[in-house]
Design a protein around this motif. Structure first.
Motif, PDB file in Angstrom:
ATOM      1  N   GLU A 259       0.907  -1.080  -0.067  1.00 52.50           N
ATOM      2  CA  GLU A 259       0.144   0.153  -0.015  1.00 52.50           C
ATOM      3  C   GLU A 259       0.700   1.156   0.117  1.00 52.50           C
ATOM      4  OE1 GLU A 259      -2.547  -0.291   3.394  1.00 52.50           O
ATOM      5  OE2 GLU A 259      -3.728  -2.017   2.642  1.00 52.50           O
ATOM      6  N   ILE A 260       1.848   1.199   0.927  1.00 54.13           N
ATOM      7  CA  ILE A 260       2.828   2.311   0.973  1.00 54.13           C
ATOM      8  C   ILE A 260       3.404   2.744  -0.377  1.00 54.13           C
ATOM      9  CG2 ILE A 260       5.116   3.075   1.820  1.00 54.13           C
ATOM     10  CD1 ILE A 260       4.064   1.717   4.366  1.00 54.13           C
ATOM     11  N   LYS A 261       4.064   1.676  -1.117  1.00 57.92           N
ATOM     12  CA  LYS A 261       4.382   1.872  -2.370  1.00 57.92           C
ATOM     13  C   LYS A 261       3.519   2.179  -3.528  1.00 57.92           C
ATOM     14  CE  LYS A 261       8.396  -1.412  -1.898  1.00 57.92           C
ATOM     15  NZ  LYS A 261       8.803  -2.799  -2.252  1.00 57.92           N
ATOM     16  N   GLN A 262       2.317   1.765  -3.592  1.00 59.02           N
ATOM     17  CA  GLN A 262       1.220   1.964  -4.519  1.00 59.02           C
ATOM     18  C   GLN A 262       0.749   3.376  -4.319  1.00 59.02           C
ATOM     19  OE1 GLN A 262       0.353   0.052  -7.110  1.00 59.02           O
ATOM     20  NE2 GLN A 262       1.757  -1.474  -6.287  1.00 59.02           N
ATOM     21  N   GLY A 264       2.420   6.262  -3.235  1.00 58.31           N
ATOM     22  CA  GLY A 264       3.452   7.204  -3.395  1.00 58.31           C
ATOM     23  C   GLY A 264       4.209   7.524  -2.075  1.00 58.31           C
ATOM     24  N   THR A 265       3.542   6.924  -0.907  1.00 62.16           N
ATOM     25  CA  THR A 265       4.367   7.390   0.385  1.00 62.16           C
ATOM     26  C   THR A 265       5.674   6.716   0.420  1.00 62.16           C
ATOM     27  OG1 THR A 265       2.139   7.159   1.358  1.00 62.16           O
ATOM     28  CG2 THR A 265       4.082   6.940   2.756  1.00 62.16           C
ATOM     29  N   TYR A 266       6.140   5.491  -0.303  1.00 64.33           N
ATOM     30  CA  TYR A 266       7.312   4.918  -0.118  1.00 64.33           C
ATOM     31  C   TYR A 266       8.283   5.990  -0.860  1.00 64.33           C
ATOM     32  CZ  TYR A 266      11.354   2.149  -0.762  1.00 64.33           C
ATOM     33  OH  TYR A 266      12.656   1.575  -0.771  1.00 64.33           O
ATOM     34  N   LEU A 267       7.957   6.554  -2.082  1.00 63.80           N
ATOM     35  CA  LEU A 267       8.714   7.460  -2.716  1.00 63.80           C
ATOM     36  C   LEU A 267       8.985   8.702  -1.976  1.00 63.80           C
ATOM     37  CD1 LEU A 267      10.226   7.753  -5.542  1.00 63.80           C
ATOM     38  CD2 LEU A 267       8.022   8.731  -6.454  1.00 63.80           C
ATOM     39  N   LYS A 268       7.982   8.959  -1.369  1.00 70.86           N
ATOM     40  CA  LYS A 268       8.364  10.387  -0.512  1.00 70.86           C
ATOM     41  C   LYS A 268       9.410  10.245   0.666  1.00 70.86           C
ATOM     42  CE  LYS A 268       3.642  12.444  -1.124  1.00 70.86           C
ATOM     43  NZ  LYS A 268       2.455  12.920  -0.474  1.00 70.86           N
ATOM     44  N   ILE A 269       9.229   9.054   1.271  1.00 73.18           N
ATOM     45  CA  ILE A 269      10.305   8.851   2.414  1.00 73.18           C
ATOM     46  C   ILE A 269      11.651   8.462   1.681  1.00 73.18           C
ATOM     47  CG2 ILE A 269      10.915   6.998   4.034  1.00 73.18           C
ATOM     48  CD1 ILE A 269       7.985   6.463   4.557  1.00 73.18           C
ATOM     49  N   SER A 270      11.730   7.804   0.730  1.00 71.84           N
ATOM     50  CA  SER A 270      12.832   7.617  -0.034  1.00 71.84           C
ATOM     51  C   SER A 270      13.667   8.675  -0.587  1.00 71.84           C
ATOM     52  CB  SER A 270      12.678   6.423  -1.451  1.00 71.84           C
ATOM     53  OG  SER A 270      13.779   6.322  -2.148  1.00 71.84           O
ATOM     54  N   GLU A 271      12.835   9.766  -1.060  1.00 72.55           N
ATOM     55  CA  GLU A 271      13.486  10.860  -1.928  1.00 72.55           C
ATOM     56  C   GLU A 271      13.902  11.733  -0.404  1.00 72.55           C
ATOM     57  OE1 GLU A 271      10.354  12.382  -4.397  1.00 72.55           O
ATOM     58  OE2 GLU A 271      11.342  11.200  -6.325  1.00 72.55           O
ATOM     59  N   LYS A 272      13.087  11.713   0.634  1.00 69.34           N
ATOM     60  CA  LYS A 272      13.558  12.628   1.599  1.00 69.34           C
ATOM     61  C   LYS A 272      14.820  12.279   2.319  1.00 69.34           C
ATOM     62  CE  LYS A 272      12.488  13.216   6.701  1.00 69.34           C
ATOM     63  NZ  LYS A 272      11.547  12.898   7.818  1.00 69.34           N
ATOM     64  N   TRP A 273      15.222  10.938   2.292  1.00 70.35           N
ATOM     65  CA  TRP A 273      16.569  10.286   2.714  1.00 70.35           C
ATOM     66  C   TRP A 273      17.607  10.387   1.764  1.00 70.35           C
ATOM     67  CZ3 TRP A 273      17.218  10.743   7.660  1.00 70.35           C
ATOM     68  CH2 TRP A 273      16.265  10.997   8.512  1.00 70.35           C
ATOM     69  N   PHE A 274      17.392   9.697   0.579  1.00 66.92           N
ATOM     70  CA  PHE A 274      18.301   9.631  -0.458  1.00 66.92           C
ATOM     71  C   PHE A 274      18.378  10.283  -1.794  1.00 66.92           C
ATOM     72  CE2 PHE A 274      17.100   5.755   2.038  1.00 66.92           C
ATOM     73  CZ  PHE A 274      18.431   5.524   2.524  1.00 66.92           C
ATOM     74  N   GLY A 275      17.302  11.022  -1.893  1.00 63.16           N
ATOM     75  CA  GLY A 275      16.950  11.925  -2.991  1.00 63.16           C
ATOM     76  C   GLY A 275      16.700  11.074  -4.268  1.00 63.16           C
ATOM     77  N   THR A 276      16.388   9.695  -4.094  1.00 62.35           N
ATOM     78  CA  THR A 276      15.966   8.984  -5.528  1.00 62.35           C
ATOM     79  C   THR A 276      15.089   7.777  -4.745  1.00 62.35           C
ATOM     80  OG1 THR A 276      16.755   7.660  -7.231  1.00 62.35           O
ATOM     81  CG2 THR A 276      17.982   7.482  -5.149  1.00 62.35           C
TER      82      THR A 276
END
Length: 280
Positions: A259-262, A264-276
């Protein structure tokens, strides 16, 4: 006299029979027979870990708290990081509160075995020897191992060059396995920060560590006198770790991750910490 004796015997037999009628009937293993109510202890034993977590309203999560940017303390002392944030979101989707329990890496699996916590969230690599004993969630991050040396080092250019050299490593990490396979002498450390510290002060020759962690560290502290010289060809896939036999909990966590990936929540967390996006 004989009549009195006979009456006494009969009375004794009747008393024993009546006492037997009052004894609770059980099976040979102490469990109640069919049709009788189970004890509280038996009900608790049959209850799944997921049921227990939902009933208590909290899930206990083992993590290091010293492994930036995945699990560490910010300047205010708050526990944070990519894994902490992702695990918190998973707990939220499951309708329970995350309770993080900090443990040194080398004691992490022992803590899970002893049921001190319900799962591990610490960027744990999914590998066959661990899968024999533990269950893993679906992979939620992919990161290559990287080899780092002191900036003055001009001889080490690849993993094959570390044979006989001192490598700063945590004792039970898959990154340590790479160092051993290439002939390095292992110098035990508690985590990434200590590994970088002993490398920067030339107390060891190399360290093999998570690539994303080292890149973030060097971005934040570019003055550190170390450099990355090689990237391991096979990137590690990492997941949450569970004790065997808790399939319902694994499925619930995987559902939350999906659900988190679908959405867009995962992408927000990922970009926050790694920029990608670090899921692949």
């Amino acid at each position: 006299m004989r009549k009195l004796f006979a009456a006494t015997v009969v009375a004794s037999v009747l008393a024993l029979a009546l006492a037997g009628c009052g004894t609770k009937n059980t099976t040979g293993n102490g469990a109640p027979p069919a049709g009788e109510q189970a004890t509280d202890q038996q009900v608790q034993k049959a209850e799944s870990l997921l049921d227990k977590i939902k009933a208590e309203g909290k899930i206990k999560i083992g993590t290091e708290g010293t492994y930036s940017p995945f699990t560490f303390h910010d300047p205010s002392g708050k526990l944070t990081g990519f894994d902490v944030e992702l695990a918190t979101e998973v707990a939220k989707r499951m309708g329970v509160e995350p309770v993080f329990m900090e443990t040194q890496w080398d004691a992490m699996f022992a803590g899970l075995d002893s049921e001190r916590f319900d799962l591990i969230a610490n960027e744990v690599g999914i590998r066959p020897d661990r899968q024999e004993k533990y269950d893993f969630s679906d992979p939620y991050i992919t990161s290559p191992a990287m080899l780092a040396v002191h900036k003055d080092n001009t001889t080490v250019k690849d993993f094959a060059d570390i044979k006989g050299l001192k490598a700063a490593q945590t004792m039970t990490s898959n990154l340590t396995d790479i160092a051993r396979e290439n002939g390095a002498e292992i110098v035990p450390v508690d985590g990434l920060y200590q590994a970088i510290d002993v490398l920067a002060t030339k107390r060891v020759d190399v360290t093999i560590n998570d690539g994303l962690s080292m890149l973030v560290f060097l971005k934040e502290k570019p003055e550190t006198p170390i450099k990355i010289v090689a990237k391991y060809p096979d990137a590690a896939h990492n997941g949450f770790v569970f004790r065997k036999g808790n399939e319902e909990l694994v499925e619930a966590v995987n559902k939350a991750l999906d659900e988190i990936k679908q959405d867009g929540t995962y992408l927000k967390i990922s970009e926050k910490w790694f920029g990608t996006d670090v899921s692949n």
